[in-house]
Design an enzyme around this catalytic site. Sequence first.
Site, PDB file in Angstrom:
ATOM      1  N   ARG A   1       8.933  -5.137  -1.246  1.00  0.00           N
ATOM      2  CA  ARG A   1       7.853  -5.106  -2.083  1.00  0.00           C
ATOM      3  C   ARG A   1       7.317  -3.554  -2.015  1.00  0.00           C
ATOM      4  NH1 ARG A   1       4.797  -3.237   1.264  1.00  0.00           N
ATOM      5  NH2 ARG A   1       3.398  -2.646  -0.277  1.00  0.00           N
ATOM      6  N   GLY A   2       6.349  -3.192  -2.912  1.00  0.00           N
ATOM      7  CA  GLY A   2       5.967  -1.864  -2.969  1.00  0.00           C
ATOM      8  C   GLY A   2       6.650  -1.273  -4.278  1.00  0.00           C
ATOM      9  N   ALA A   3       6.207  -0.585  -5.312  1.00  0.00           N
ATOM     10  CA  ALA A   3       6.576  -0.236  -6.640  1.00  0.00           C
ATOM     11  C   ALA A   3       8.030   0.343  -6.523  1.00  0.00           C
ATOM     12  CB  ALA A   3       5.470   0.655  -7.182  1.00  0.00           C
TER      13      ALA A   3
ATOM     14  N   ARG B   1       8.584  -9.421 -11.338  1.00  0.00           N
ATOM     15  CA  ARG B   1       7.192  -8.709 -11.201  1.00  0.00           C
ATOM     16  C   ARG B   1       6.825  -7.917 -12.265  1.00  0.00           C
ATOM     17  NH1 ARG B   1       5.315  -7.291  -5.606  1.00  0.00           N
ATOM     18  NH2 ARG B   1       3.350  -7.974  -6.137  1.00  0.00           N
TER      19      ARG B   1
ATOM     20  N   GLN C   1      -0.927  -6.911   3.457  1.00  0.00           N
ATOM     21  CA  GLN C   1       0.006  -5.764   3.511  1.00  0.00           C
ATOM     22  C   GLN C   1      -0.548  -4.630   4.487  1.00  0.00           C
ATOM     23  OE1 GLN C   1      -0.743  -7.310   0.761  1.00  0.00           O
ATOM     24  NE2 GLN C   1       0.883  -7.233  -0.698  1.00  0.00           N
TER      25      GLN C   1
ATOM     26  N   ASP D   1       0.865   1.246  -8.798  1.00  0.00           N
ATOM     27  CA  ASP D   1       2.251   0.584  -9.423  1.00  0.00           C
ATOM     28  C   ASP D   1       2.353   0.749 -10.816  1.00  0.00           C
ATOM     29  OD1 ASP D   1       1.312  -1.249  -6.835  1.00  0.00           O
ATOM     30  OD2 ASP D   1       3.033  -2.314  -7.645  1.00  0.00           O
TER      31      ASP D   1
ATOM     32  N   LYS E   1      -2.793  -2.493  -6.126  1.00  0.00           N
ATOM     33  CA  LYS E   1      -3.160  -3.481  -5.382  1.00  0.00           C
ATOM     34  C   LYS E   1      -4.532  -3.930  -5.553  1.00  0.00           C
ATOM     35  CE  LYS E   1      -1.058  -5.793  -3.690  1.00  0.00           C
ATOM     36  NZ  LYS E   1      -0.444  -6.971  -4.498  1.00  0.00           N
TER      37      LYS E   1
END
Length: 342
Positions: A46-48, A89, A194, A235, A246
């Site tokens: 995860r994480g852009a 996503r 997170q 993002d 987020k």
Amino acid sequence: MDNLPIEWLGDRVRIIDQTRLPGDEVYLELDNYREVASAIMELKIRGAPAIGIAGAYAVALGASKIEPAARDEFLEKLQGVIDAIAATRPTARNLFFALERMKKVADSGENVMYIKKTLVDEASKIHKEEADATERISEFGAELIKDGWTVLTHCNTGPLAASGYGTALGVIITAHKQGKNVKVLADETRPLLQGARLTTWELQKAGVPVTLITDNMAGHFMRTGKVNCVITGADRIVANGDAANKIGTYTLAVLAKENNIPFYIAAPTSTIDPSLKTGEEIPIEERSAEEVTHIQGVPVAPEGVAAANPAFDVTPHEYITAIITENGIIKEPYNKGIAGIL
Ligand code: MRU
């Protein structure tokens, strides 16, 4: 972390399972695109920027498994692979940035063998470029952090989320490495924690003093003078500087403005989507209600209660003091700055 958060092993991709951290350091070796797509959806990766990198490797994996076919048939099947990865996503621009690059490389190749090879090369290139970008973001951003500051951050933006140095966390860790006395207040970041699970873990490893707080404590610490700046990742950043990040980031930005605290965003240019004019156009991922009604599988609400779960919110550009990219720092007017930096 001794191993890289994401690594290409020639015929498979290796990731650290972020859902198991900080308790267990488990690495997964994924050798087909469906597994990578599931890992993205389940936030194992995860994480852009990390989603973009994983998506690119997934395309290369998908291409490698397409049975001998003529070029047109191959490209048609590859489009199915790209569509499946794109559906994982919707918010992070980096995923689509990577998929568009992969598609362009595939379309320009003359034969299937060559395309398969160049797709692997392109995914590795995207990975390297994203990692290199974080180093420059961290150096530019560290200039903004003064000795003795306490920085509040949200979600997780370290090497796990971006490879390389990380974005917002890269800035903080670099300021610390420069010898500045920097302390961090890390929001836990409900619903999936997170901040509590990953940001504190990465900061502890980097030796940066960190204090974990619940999301609803941020206003208290800002109002009582305990926060010198807020820095988060993003993002998707659109043409006018509005930025999705987020869920909870918008609240922090408003609180920061109210308390005269600078609010910075650190993100690579691959996060910027100049095709969208304002943040209203950014697709916001809605995740399952169970992520809200449960914490790590344990119910915390009565069975059957309705719960909303937008994974991101949009911070209008007027709340953002500056956006730190690998090409430099942008301030208002963002329209001009963003067009210039791209
Ligand atoms: O849902 P996540 O964990 O993928 O959301 C991540 C974030 O919002 C990060 O702040 C953002 O991707 C920046 S990562 C360097």
